[in-house]
Design a protein around this motif. Structure first.
Motif, mmCIF file in Angstrom:
data_model
loop_
_atom_site.group_PDB
_atom_site.id
_atom_site.type_symbol
_atom_site.label_atom_id
_atom_site.label_comp_id
_atom_site.label_asym_id
_atom_site.label_seq_id
_atom_site.Cartn_x
_atom_site.Cartn_y
_atom_site.Cartn_z
ATOM 1 N N ALA A 16 -62.480 -3.594 88.698
ATOM 2 C CA ALA A 16 -62.852 -3.992 87.067
ATOM 3 C C ALA A 16 -62.191 -2.804 86.578
ATOM 4 C CB ALA A 16 -64.430 -4.013 87.096
ATOM 5 N N GLU A 17 -62.037 -3.321 85.081
ATOM 6 C CA GLU A 17 -61.085 -2.255 84.741
ATOM 7 C C GLU A 17 -62.149 -0.285 83.819
ATOM 8 O OE1 GLU A 17 -58.201 -2.007 80.500
ATOM 9 O OE2 GLU A 17 -60.075 -3.498 80.415
ATOM 10 N N ALA A 18 -61.672 0.293 84.388
ATOM 11 C CA ALA A 18 -61.939 1.569 84.157
ATOM 12 C C ALA A 18 -61.815 2.284 82.938
ATOM 13 C CB ALA A 18 -61.646 2.483 85.244
ATOM 14 N N LEU A 19 -59.864 2.031 82.481
ATOM 15 C CA LEU A 19 -59.697 3.222 81.890
ATOM 16 C C LEU A 19 -58.618 2.581 80.947
ATOM 17 C CD1 LEU A 19 -59.758 5.796 80.540
ATOM 18 C CD2 LEU A 19 -58.543 7.075 82.495
ATOM 19 N N ALA A 20 -58.217 2.697 79.768
ATOM 20 C CA ALA A 20 -57.054 1.902 79.232
ATOM 21 C C ALA A 20 -56.298 2.728 78.520
ATOM 22 C CB ALA A 20 -56.995 0.830 78.602
ATOM 23 N N CYS A 21 -55.155 3.024 78.214
ATOM 24 C CA CYS A 21 -54.257 3.835 76.962
ATOM 25 C C CYS A 21 -52.811 3.851 76.730
ATOM 26 C CB CYS A 21 -54.861 5.409 77.171
ATOM 27 S SG CYS A 21 -53.763 6.189 75.948
ATOM 28 N N ASP A 22 -52.508 3.255 75.774
ATOM 29 C CA ASP A 22 -50.947 3.118 75.115
ATOM 30 C C ASP A 22 -50.517 1.814 76.487
ATOM 31 O OD1 ASP A 22 -50.559 4.244 72.806
ATOM 32 O OD2 ASP A 22 -49.468 6.131 74.391
ATOM 33 N N ARG A 24 -51.656 1.008 78.559
ATOM 34 C CA ARG A 24 -51.004 1.845 80.627
ATOM 35 C C ARG A 24 -52.948 0.955 80.615
ATOM 36 N NH1 ARG A 24 -50.131 7.302 80.824
ATOM 37 N NH2 ARG A 24 -51.200 7.084 78.544
ATOM 38 N N ARG A 25 -53.718 0.843 82.307
ATOM 39 C CA ARG A 25 -54.620 0.099 82.613
ATOM 40 C C ARG A 25 -54.928 0.430 83.838
ATOM 41 N NH1 ARG A 25 -56.830 -3.225 78.586
ATOM 42 N NH2 ARG A 25 -55.179 -4.261 77.230
ATOM 43 N N TRP A 26 -56.168 1.518 84.184
ATOM 44 C CA TRP A 26 -56.815 1.457 85.484
ATOM 45 C C TRP A 26 -57.782 1.398 85.901
ATOM 46 C CZ3 TRP A 26 -53.597 4.767 82.168
ATOM 47 C CH2 TRP A 26 -52.727 5.590 82.472
ATOM 48 N N THR A 27 -57.920 0.651 87.063
ATOM 49 C CA THR A 27 -59.031 -0.303 87.756
ATOM 50 C C THR A 27 -59.816 0.898 87.921
ATOM 51 O OG1 THR A 27 -58.524 0.087 89.777
ATOM 52 C CG2 THR A 27 -58.330 -1.806 88.202
ATOM 53 N N TRP A 28 -61.104 1.009 88.492
ATOM 54 C CA TRP A 28 -62.118 2.068 88.826
ATOM 55 C C TRP A 28 -61.628 2.894 90.375
ATOM 56 C CZ3 TRP A 28 -65.151 4.567 85.988
ATOM 57 C CH2 TRP A 28 -65.480 4.033 85.075
ATOM 58 N N ARG A 29 -61.142 1.883 90.858
ATOM 59 C CA ARG A 29 -60.087 2.079 92.803
ATOM 60 C C ARG A 29 -59.157 3.187 92.524
ATOM 61 N NH1 ARG A 29 -59.016 -2.586 95.377
ATOM 62 N NH2 ARG A 29 -60.151 -2.616 96.897
ATOM 63 N N ASN A 59 -55.179 12.112 73.098
ATOM 64 C CA ASN A 59 -56.345 11.829 74.363
ATOM 65 C C ASN A 59 -55.003 11.307 75.440
ATOM 66 O OD1 ASN A 59 -58.213 12.218 72.638
ATOM 67 N ND2 ASN A 59 -58.741 10.645 72.243
ATOM 68 N N ASP A 60 -55.382 11.157 76.415
ATOM 69 C CA ASP A 60 -54.585 10.667 77.943
ATOM 70 C C ASP A 60 -55.163 10.339 78.849
ATOM 71 O OD1 ASP A 60 -51.533 10.221 78.224
ATOM 72 O OD2 ASP A 60 -52.540 11.172 80.193
ATOM 73 N N PRO A 61 -54.878 9.937 79.770
ATOM 74 C CA PRO A 61 -55.911 9.725 81.022
ATOM 75 C C PRO A 61 -56.012 10.935 81.997
ATOM 76 C CG PRO A 61 -55.037 7.985 80.586
ATOM 77 C CD PRO A 61 -54.509 8.514 79.630
ATOM 78 N N VAL A 62 -54.485 11.962 81.358
ATOM 79 C CA VAL A 62 -54.726 13.095 82.744
ATOM 80 C C VAL A 62 -55.954 13.751 81.996
ATOM 81 C CG1 VAL A 62 -53.004 14.485 83.008
ATOM 82 C CG2 VAL A 62 -51.921 12.950 82.580
ATOM 83 N N ALA A 221 -65.781 0.387 80.423
ATOM 84 C CA ALA A 221 -64.359 0.218 80.609
ATOM 85 C C ALA A 221 -63.425 1.109 79.202
ATOM 86 C CB ALA A 221 -63.665 -0.766 79.901
ATOM 87 N N THR A 222 -63.404 2.243 79.680
ATOM 88 C CA THR A 222 -63.061 3.487 78.436
ATOM 89 C C THR A 222 -61.807 3.011 78.236
ATOM 90 O OG1 THR A 222 -64.406 4.699 79.439
ATOM 91 C CG2 THR A 222 -62.956 5.593 77.699
ATOM 92 N N HIS A 223 -61.360 3.050 76.179
ATOM 93 C CA HIS A 223 -59.694 2.799 75.429
ATOM 94 C C HIS A 223 -59.754 4.243 74.944
ATOM 95 C CE1 HIS A 223 -56.916 -0.173 73.409
ATOM 96 N NE2 HIS A 223 -56.703 1.361 73.298
ATOM 97 N N LEU A 224 -59.168 5.042 75.779
ATOM 98 C CA LEU A 224 -58.400 5.781 74.550
ATOM 99 C C LEU A 224 -57.278 5.957 74.036
ATOM 100 C CD1 LEU A 224 -58.379 8.666 77.477
ATOM 101 C CD2 LEU A 224 -59.835 9.050 76.057
#
Length: 515
Positions: A16-22, A24-29, A59-62, A221-224
């Motif tokens: 499942a999607e956890a994070l998105a930004c610009d 780019r998308r991250w799953t929870w895993r 704002n960035d996933p880092v 899911a979080t969209h930065l």
């Protein structure tokens, strides 16, 4: 604990999607794996339990994965305001003493200039861009699982908030406080797996990182959003956002963005707003334009890990309660509120004004390295003095009437008059200066400097602006200057700011400068 969030949801829905930004998308895993690897990288850089790690940039996933990594290592993340001038940044870095400072490519030069002023600067790691050093660190690092003995009241986040002395203070926020705040806000605006939470406010703001945790802890899911311009907001909502938190100054741009973008924005389900007063004409226009929205006003502060009161959607849409659109709502679950006499702490009679005191698990541990300032703000029996003057009605709705500490809120950013006055006093042409907030149709409030010139000197607005911008973030700089022959004072010799507000608060709108 905060650091358990990605692993918890990865175990339930790893893809499942956890994070998105610009784009780019991250799953929870992936988020859980990167947090573990980031924790290993921080350890390799010398970060140990009780240390601090700082982040500077857009704002960035880092920032979020570093926050999760450090929390699991027993360390705290200091999220720094990227708009600070180098001297201001040097102060915050010197005060918080991080082992490592991660700065994105757009902030790296400011970071280098700030660190050059420190006798023992932290290690600088650039993230992103041609000089990226972060991803190579992660690639070399061994994943490190979280420590298993971290306590709920351990500090995991430090956010800087100014005070009446003009010097910033780092509020130590805990696992318990942040997660309690996230849970309380979900009572006012439910969110969960399948929802998509848009985070446009900067992560150095509690309405950024605290609000991001509100959705993440619930599995949404979080969209930065890196650029909170109206068109970008509308596109992000069109990408599927169901919830967002805005400062009121963002709404006019959305409403004027055109039919198609505004229609896309209308797909939201929950619109939370706060951080500064919402002008009633603007709120009424938004209520009419977006009839399906569930509007939620929130009131809070950094020291309380975010929101502590909310005005719920039903009140927004109830004509019989129209007068309550001017209120900050009622306390959230787990929050005790008292309207107190600032001098005695005793509760004031219903309908009378007093200082808002709050007691809740969301409260900060204290100000980093400032026991005296902590004692001035937090009472022995756990009440936090907000510094805001409020009144309560018969049903417990709170109305914010004024601010004890002369706080100016411009576009959702806090500006403390004493901090600006301290800089103005250094200008060679200025004999005295006082700073107040004046109404602004876009930003809510603008900073006005009321200045007395030195004998024989000439104060020029452009020169004063350039001087301030060399010492302060742009949003703190006066956007108007009023020249006077003397400042009004009360019987004790203090500047009478009520008299200044009466004289200048209703003046013609001040000229706007670039922010």
């Amino acid at each position: 604990m905060v650091h358990h969030v990605p692993g918890h949801w990865a175990a339930r829905g790893p893809a499942a999607e956890a994070l998105a930004c610009d784009g780019r998308r991250w799953t929870w895993r992936r988020l859980a794996e990167r947090a573990d690897r980031s924790r290993g990288a921080l350890r390799a850089l010398g970060v140990r339990r009780g240390d601090r790690v700082a982040h500077l940039g857009r704002n960035d996933p880092v920032c979020l994965e570093t926050f999760l990594a450090a929390a699991g290592a027993g360390a705290a993340t200091v999220v720094l305001n990227r708009r600070l001038a180098p001297a201001e940044l040097a102060y915050a870095v010197g005060d918080s003493a991080p082992v490592v400072l991660l700065a994105d490519s757009g902030s790296a030069e400011t970071a280098r200039r700030a660190l050059a002023e420190l006798p023992a600067p932290p290690r600088l790691v650039v993230t992103g861009g041609a000089d990226d050093a972060y991803e190579p660190l992660l690639a070399r690092a061994d994943p490190l699982p979280p420590l298993d003995d971290i306590a709920p009241d351990d500090t995991c986040l430090v956010l800087y908030t100014s005070g009446t002395t003009g010097f910033p203070k780092g509020a130590e926020l805990t696992h318990r406080g942040l997660l309690s705040g996230a849970a309380a806000l979900r009572a006012a605006a439910p969110i969960g797996p399948g929802d998509r939470n848009l985070v446009p406010l900067p992560l150095f703001h509690v309405g950024g990182i605290g609000y991001a945790l509100y959705g993440m802890a619930a599995g949404a899911a979080t969209h930065l959003l890196r650029d909170p311009a109206p068109e970008a907001l509308c596109r992000a909502v069109g990408d599927g956002a169901t919830h967002t938190l805005l400062v009121p100054a963002m709404l006019p741009g959305v409403l004027r963005a055109g039919t198609a973008p505004a229609d896309a924005f209308g797909r939201l389900r929950h619109l939370l707003y706060g951080a500064s007063p919402m002008p009633l004409p603007l709120l009424r226009e938004a209520l009419d334009r977006f009839p399906a929205f569930r509007f939620v006003q929130v009131y809070g502060m950094t020291e309380l890990s975010g929101a502590v009161t909310a005005l719920d959607p039903a009140v927004h849409r109830d004509p019989a309660q129209a007068r309550r659109l001017a209120s900050a709502g009622r306390p959230l679950p787990g929050v005790e509120a008292r309207v107190a006499d600032p001098a005695t702490g005793a509760a004031v009679p219903l309908g009378r004004t007093g200082e808002l005191w709050v007691r809740t698990a969301q409260r900060m541990k204290g100000y980093l390295g400032r026991p005296e300032a902590t004692a001035e703000t937090v009472t022995e029996d756990g009440w936090l003095r907000t510094g805001d003057v409020v009144r309560a009605d018969e049903d417990g709705f709170l109305y914010v009437e004024d601010r004890l500490k002369d706080l100016i809120i411009s576009g959702g950013e806090n500006v403390y008059s004493a901090e600006v006055e301290r800089v103005l006093a250094e200008h060679p042409a200025v004999a005295e200066a006082a700073v107040i907030g004046v109404p602004d149709e876009v930003w809510g409030e603008s900073v006005l400097a009321v200045v007395v010139a030195r004998d024989g000197a000439r104060v020029e607005e452009a020169g004063l602006d350039a001087f301030c911008r060399g010492h302060l973030a742009g949003y703190k700089c006066p956007r108007g200057v009023a020249l006077v022959t003397r400042l009004p004072r009360n019987a004790t010799g203090k500047v009478d700011k009520n008299a200044l507000r009466a004289a200048h608060g209703a003046r013609e709108r001040v000229p706007r400068q670039p922010r």
